[in-house]
Design an enzyme around this catalytic site. Structure first.
Site, mmCIF file in Angstrom:
data_model
loop_
_atom_site.group_PDB
_atom_site.id
_atom_site.type_symbol
_atom_site.label_atom_id
_atom_site.label_comp_id
_atom_site.label_asym_id
_atom_site.label_seq_id
_atom_site.Cartn_x
_atom_site.Cartn_y
_atom_site.Cartn_z
ATOM 1 N N ARG A 34 -43.632 54.426 39.471
ATOM 2 C CA ARG A 34 -42.631 55.306 38.844
ATOM 3 C C ARG A 34 -41.287 54.620 38.663
ATOM 4 N NH1 ARG A 34 -44.620 60.695 42.003
ATOM 5 N NH2 ARG A 34 -46.033 61.372 40.377
ATOM 6 N N LYS A 217 -60.348 71.688 42.723
ATOM 7 C CA LYS A 217 -60.563 73.119 42.470
ATOM 8 C C LYS A 217 -60.607 73.503 41.001
ATOM 9 C CE LYS A 217 -58.331 74.670 46.673
ATOM 10 N NZ LYS A 217 -57.097 75.223 47.201
ATOM 11 N N GLY A 373 -51.729 62.430 39.120
ATOM 12 C CA GLY A 373 -51.551 61.536 40.259
ATOM 13 C C GLY A 373 -52.832 60.918 40.785
ATOM 14 N N GLY A 396 -49.103 67.724 36.079
ATOM 15 C CA GLY A 396 -48.934 69.060 35.510
ATOM 16 C C GLY A 396 -48.299 69.010 34.129
#
Ligand code: AMP
Length: 415
Positions: A34, A217, A373, A396
């Site tokens: 990053r 999930k 990630g 996201g």
């Protein structure tokens, strides 16, 4: 305004970056991707003769000071990366003097923005059900504006280069932009690259388009899964989600991760895929383990028939072949989420098969985008990051952009 068209000479630029880098227990950076990602923007500003005020969040301190999440820990790494001794302001809301004193070529890093509840703009210590919540939220939104205004006051120009938080309407990612006119706010190079990569996927889809969604999930990925069904030809669902689907179809999944309250949702996804003519590819076999551990005993079994006491931790050989074949024939590929518990070396085969097939398809002319990630950690672990078309820094944010949502961080600048 674009960053290329702006001359930063003698200007102070406040730049929102995503320096939320992983640290080990001693505070050493374990992956500096990053930091490296933001360098082109930061270096351009310095090379023009501007000065830099860098701001970021780290972790989730929830509006409180937490030394473990202090950005002070990364000052040496940022100094080294920029070749400049970076100054540090240990209170982001109290840095006017330090900012005003900056000379061209100098750099000031502000402390973790999320030490202030105003950054996220959510009231702290009050339950959503509390009758006073709405009022507290209103007050916090006002405080957020004040905080954003203060940050804006440090600089002449605002640059947002933090794609990872572009889907959040925080003080530093969106609200701050209200305090600059359109000629003094812009996206950084990393943001521009990310936006272009998403455009590439959405505007000119070369078919077949295959999306591979993994991770733990179904519940956290449902929005994107439903949205992708209108766009893709093949949808591979893998990782922990496999077992919710297997259970929904009447299988025995043993101790595998399974969202028993999402079985109807899983059946719904299967039905919708059929209706829309999407080739939904689910794992058929798995590598099951007798404990959640790298050293557990393993056996290959059908995902529909996992013995009690065993849990599926990776895709099985038949599944890996199936996934690889689907991916190899694709011309556009999106990968988010591993196919197994890739953090354990003995359960990387599923993710590896996906990564290898993506690399092969890319060599044959496919556009491949890897984001989120865990998938990025995965592709880095395999040393294959340079062999796919684009590795996104957003998790996201990337998924929301692909869902077609307008990201507040981008809207705040582009209008
Ligand atoms: P997510 O944050 O939802 O993208 O999930 C990523 C995580 O899913 C990784 O840490 C993986 O270890 C985990 N994961 C993948 N497959 C499985 C599985 N079969 N059982 C448990 N966890 C899994």
């Amino acid at each position: 305004m674009t960053i290329d068209n702006f001359n930063f000479k003698d200007k102070k630029a406040i730049v929102r970056v995503d320096f939320n880098v992983p640290l080990d227990e001693k505070g050493n950076i374990t992956d500096d991707t990053r930091i490296r990602g933001a360098l082109p923007t930061l270096k351009k500003i310095l090379a023009d003769g501007g000065s830099l005020i860098i701001m970021s969040h780290m972790g989730k301190p929830k509006g409180k000071v937490n030394p473990k999440m202090s950005l002070k820990q990364i000052v040496p790494a940022v100094s080294k990366a920029l070749g400049v001794d970076v100054k540090f302001a240990d209170d982001a809301a109290n840095a006017s003097e330090a900012a005003a004193a900056l000379k061209p070529g100098e750099v000031l890093l502000l402390e973790n923005l999320r030490f202030h509840p105003e950054e996220e703009g959510k009231p702290v210590g009050i339950d959503k059900e509390d009758p006073a919540y709405d009022q507290a939220k209103k007050e916090m939104k006002e405080r957020q504006k004040e905080f954003a205004k203060k940050l804006a006051g440090y600089a002449d120009v605002y640059v947002n280069d933090a794609f990872g938080t572009a889907h959040r309407k925080h003080a530093s990612t969106a609200v701050i932009a209200d305090y600059f006119d359109k000629n003094h706010k812009m996206l950084g190079y990393l943001m521009e690259k990310e936006v272009n990569a998403v455009d590439n996927i959405l505007s000119d889809i070369k078919r077949p388009f295959t999306a591979i969604m993994g991770g733990s999930k179904v519940s956290t990925k449902i929005g994107i899964i439903e949205n992708l069904m209108d766009k893709v030809d093949n949808l591979i669902l893998c990782g922990g989600m496999t077992y919710t689907f297997a259970k929904a179809k009447g299988g025995n999944v043993g101790q595998s991760i399974c969202e028993t309250d999402k079985l109807d949702l899983a059946l719904d996804i299967i039905r919708k895929a059929k209706e829309k003519g999407v080739n939904l590819v689910l794992g058929t076999d798995c590598v099951a383990a007798d404990a959640f551990s790298n050293d557990a005993n393993t056996k290959v079994c059908s995902v529909m028939d996992i013995p009690e006491g065993w849990e599926g931790l990776d895709a099985g050989p038949e599944t890996r072949k199936l996934f690889a074949e689907t991916i190899r024939g694709s011309k556009t590929i999106l990968w988010n989420g591993p196919a197994g518990v890739f953090e354990f070396d003995n359960f990387t085969a599923g993710s590896r098969a996906i990564a290898d097939a993506i690399v092969e398809a890319t060599k044959n002319g496919a556009f491949s985008l890897v984001g989120g990630g865990d998938s990025v950690a995965c592709i880095n672990k395999f040393g294959l990051a340079d062999e796919v078309s684009y590795v996104s820094t957003g998790g996201g944010a990337l998924l929301e952009a692909i869902e077609g949502k307008v990201l507040p961080g981008i809207a705040a600048i582009k209008g």
